[in-house]
Design an enzyme around this catalytic site. Structure first.
Site, PDB file in Angstrom:
ATOM      1  N   ASN A   7       0.866  -1.018   0.051  1.00 45.83           N
ATOM      2  CA  ASN A   7      -0.050   0.118  -0.019  1.00 45.83           C
ATOM      3  C   ASN A   7       0.965   1.189  -0.020  1.00 45.83           C
ATOM      4  O   ASN A   7       1.424   1.630   1.103  1.00 45.83           O
ATOM      5  CB  ASN A   7      -0.749  -0.162   1.132  1.00 45.83           C
ATOM      6  CG  ASN A   7      -1.809   1.138   1.239  1.00 45.83           C
ATOM      7  OD1 ASN A   7      -1.801   2.065   0.424  1.00 45.83           O
ATOM      8  ND2 ASN A   7      -2.825   1.085   1.991  1.00 45.83           N
ATOM      9  N   ARG A  91      -2.620  -2.077  -3.387  1.00 41.25           N
ATOM     10  CA  ARG A  91      -3.734  -1.593  -3.202  1.00 41.25           C
ATOM     11  C   ARG A  91      -3.784  -0.212  -3.977  1.00 41.25           C
ATOM     12  O   ARG A  91      -2.860   0.507  -3.874  1.00 41.25           O
ATOM     13  CB  ARG A  91      -3.645  -1.107  -1.644  1.00 41.25           C
ATOM     14  CG  ARG A  91      -5.119  -0.612  -1.265  1.00 41.25           C
ATOM     15  CD  ARG A  91      -5.029   1.012  -0.717  1.00 41.25           C
ATOM     16  NE  ARG A  91      -6.221   1.545  -0.442  1.00 41.25           N
ATOM     17  CZ  ARG A  91      -6.218   2.526   0.341  1.00 41.25           C
ATOM     18  NH1 ARG A  91      -5.089   3.247   0.653  1.00 41.25           N
ATOM     19  NH2 ARG A  91      -7.542   3.061   0.499  1.00 41.25           N
ATOM     20  N   HIS A 180     -13.644   1.920   0.010  1.00 42.16           N
ATOM     21  CA  HIS A 180     -13.621   1.061   1.146  1.00 42.16           C
ATOM     22  C   HIS A 180     -13.950  -0.507   0.524  1.00 42.16           C
ATOM     23  O   HIS A 180     -14.380  -1.350   1.347  1.00 42.16           O
ATOM     24  CB  HIS A 180     -14.352   1.297   2.248  1.00 42.16           C
ATOM     25  CG  HIS A 180     -14.034   2.342   2.881  1.00 42.16           C
ATOM     26  ND1 HIS A 180     -15.032   3.271   3.610  1.00 42.16           N
ATOM     27  CD2 HIS A 180     -12.723   2.796   3.610  1.00 42.16           C
ATOM     28  CE1 HIS A 180     -14.270   4.296   4.158  1.00 42.16           C
ATOM     29  NE2 HIS A 180     -13.076   4.191   4.086  1.00 42.16           N
ATOM     30  N   ARG A 241     -14.926  14.493   8.551  1.00 43.63           N
ATOM     31  CA  ARG A 241     -15.753  14.937   7.333  1.00 43.63           C
ATOM     32  C   ARG A 241     -17.241  15.037   7.587  1.00 43.63           C
ATOM     33  O   ARG A 241     -17.692  14.234   8.443  1.00 43.63           O
ATOM     34  CB  ARG A 241     -15.638  13.656   6.070  1.00 43.63           C
ATOM     35  CG  ARG A 241     -14.245  13.749   5.416  1.00 43.63           C
ATOM     36  CD  ARG A 241     -13.859  12.614   4.939  1.00 43.63           C
ATOM     37  NE  ARG A 241     -12.876  11.636   5.302  1.00 43.63           N
ATOM     38  CZ  ARG A 241     -12.808  10.483   4.685  1.00 43.63           C
ATOM     39  NH1 ARG A 241     -13.175  10.050   3.783  1.00 43.63           N
ATOM     40  NH2 ARG A 241     -11.748   9.520   5.363  1.00 43.63           N
ATOM     41  N   GLU A 385      -7.953  -5.754   4.849  1.00 41.85           N
ATOM     42  CA  GLU A 385      -7.947  -5.413   3.424  1.00 41.85           C
ATOM     43  C   GLU A 385      -6.725  -6.167   2.898  1.00 41.85           C
ATOM     44  O   GLU A 385      -6.750  -6.708   1.535  1.00 41.85           O
ATOM     45  CB  GLU A 385      -7.691  -4.053   3.379  1.00 41.85           C
ATOM     46  CG  GLU A 385      -9.257  -3.411   3.615  1.00 41.85           C
ATOM     47  CD  GLU A 385      -9.218  -1.991   4.025  1.00 41.85           C
ATOM     48  OE1 GLU A 385      -9.407  -0.976   3.187  1.00 41.85           O
ATOM     49  OE2 GLU A 385      -8.884  -1.629   5.168  1.00 41.85           O
TER      50      GLU A 385
END
Ligand code: ADP
Length: 402
Positions: A7, A91, A180, A241, A385
């Protein structure tokens, strides 16, 4: 198969070496401050000591070379030679509309990823630096891209086209992408495995509640709808957010308050959500502590978060047809927050979603937390993940050889 999962960020490289047969992590680590004279190399072999080294690392190629040297070193390594590596899984954040599944990274797919850069200007170029480095260092080992957006490629048009003038979708590609995806895919897969339901028959709402938040309706193992959209700011409020805000209110900030679009962007991405409402923190643990001491806005932030999550669980269930097998909680808050899970599920009894307080005490472990006789299983499934990337990478490489 042994798969290295990377990643790559603009100045960091997270890595894990996984064995897909055993589904185990052989080693993992993080290279930080890439490009600086005092970069940091964190490394931990399975069952071994964590180590931290400070040294100059010029670029991603140098960082990944250090990773490859370390995983094969006689002292700290976990494989004897790089010949054991079956593939590298990367990723990648954005695959746009054209990349709908994990793919072998060749000239054609890399060009498509590059085309998506305007959609993820901070992430895609950094992700590609990792691919470029691997191609230089180990040209014989296949590289596979696994995308945050790809799992949502199965959404129907009714879920992904915004109700703007259709020309903005057709001409400018403005649509819901969703993010996601690797996390939603993994927890759906595990939930189906735990419940003994074939993935193709699994219907559930997966709730990724971390600093970023998204919920997905998974029907027959496929994404049907999700709460994140064109960017990563809509749906449920997050750490900083805003989640959903009437676009007319944002236009008002620009037209009447004279804010620039940059200022509005900063507000909705960095100054809103749990932090903006509470004025205390973006971190769920801090909010729960403050609310317990009577802090009213911390309590309000928790209630707004729970209300929005609950509302979307019910809303997304409408995409599942007649049967909801499970509501699955994952990521930092979903895995570790019994109180917020309980608060969210309060009020979902009408659709068969109930929590057993004893079973709900779990943190960071796979568990069914609904009562035995509840029609909908409420579950905690820690996301993974990296494992999902490794499994998908193996599938792509195996298929390409068939
Ligand atoms: P990211 O999206 O950055 O990967 P994480 O998945 O790590 O984020 O989730 C971070 C969130 O998880 C934070 O809000 C943090 O407060 C929350 N969290 C972590 N541990 C707990 C806990 N024990 N109880 C409640 N929330 C927790």
């Amino acid at each position: 198969m042994k798969i290295l999962v990377l990643n790559s960020g603009s100045s960091s490289i997270k890595f894990q070496l996984l064995d897909t047969v055993e589904r185990t992590v052989m080693c993992k680590g993080l290279v930080e401050r890439v490009g600086l004279a005092d970069a940091i190399f964190n490394y931990q072999p399975a069952g071994g000591e964590k180590s931290k080294q400070i040294l100059p690392i010029a670029d991603h190629t140098a960082g990944i070379k250090l990773v490859l040297d370390t995983i094969t070193s006689p002292e700290r390594g976990v494989i004897a030679s790089l010949d054991e590596l079956g593939a590298v899984g990367h990723r990648i954040v954005h695959g746009g509309e054209k990349i709908q599944r994990s793919v072998l990274l060749d000239e054609e797919s890399l060009a498509l990823i590059d085309e998506c850069t305007p959609l993820a200007p901070l992430h895609n170029p950094a992700n590609l630096m990792g691919v470029d480095a691997m191609q230089k260092l180990l040209p014989q080992v296949p590289n596979v891209g696994v995308f945050d957006t790809a799992f949502h490629a199965t959404m129907p048009k009714s879920a992904f086209v915004f109700a703007l003038d259709y020309a903005y979708y057709e001409k400018h590609g403005i649509r819901r992408f969703g993010f996601h995806g690797t996390s939603h895919q993994y927890v759906a897969l595990r939930a189906a495995e735990i419940l003994g339901i074939p993935l193709e028959d699994f219907n559930g709402v997966t709730c990724h509640l971390g600093n970023g938040v998204s919920l997905t309706a998974v029907k027959g193992g496929k994404s049907m709808d999700t709460t994140l959209g064109f960017g990563t700011c809509c749906g449920v409020p997050m750490g900083t957010r805003s989640g959903d805000v009437d676009p007319a209110a944002l236009m008002h900030l620009i037209d009447e308050l004279g804010m620039t679009s940059r200022q509005v962007c900063d507000l909705i991405y960095k100054g809103s959500g749990l932090k903006g409402i509470s004025g205390v923190s973006h971190d769920m643990r801090d909010l729960e502590e403050a609310a317990a001491k009577g802090h009213e806005r911390a309590e309000l932030a928790l209630e707004i978060f729970a209300h929005a999550t609950r509302k979307y669980i019910a809303a997304l269930a409408t995409s599942l047809g007649d049967r909801v097998d499970a509501v699955v909680f994952t990521a930092g808050i979903g895995e570790n927050g019994p109180e917020i899970r309980e608060r969210i599920c309060r009020g979902l009894g009408f659709m068969g979603v109930r929590i057993d307080p004893e079973r709900n005490r779990v943190r960071g472990k796979e568990a069914v937390i609904s009562p035995e006789d509840a029609p909908v299983k409420v579950m905690v499934v820690p996301t993974n993940e990296e494992l999902m990337i490794a499994l998908d990478t193996e599938a792509v490489v195996t298929a390409s050889r068939a």
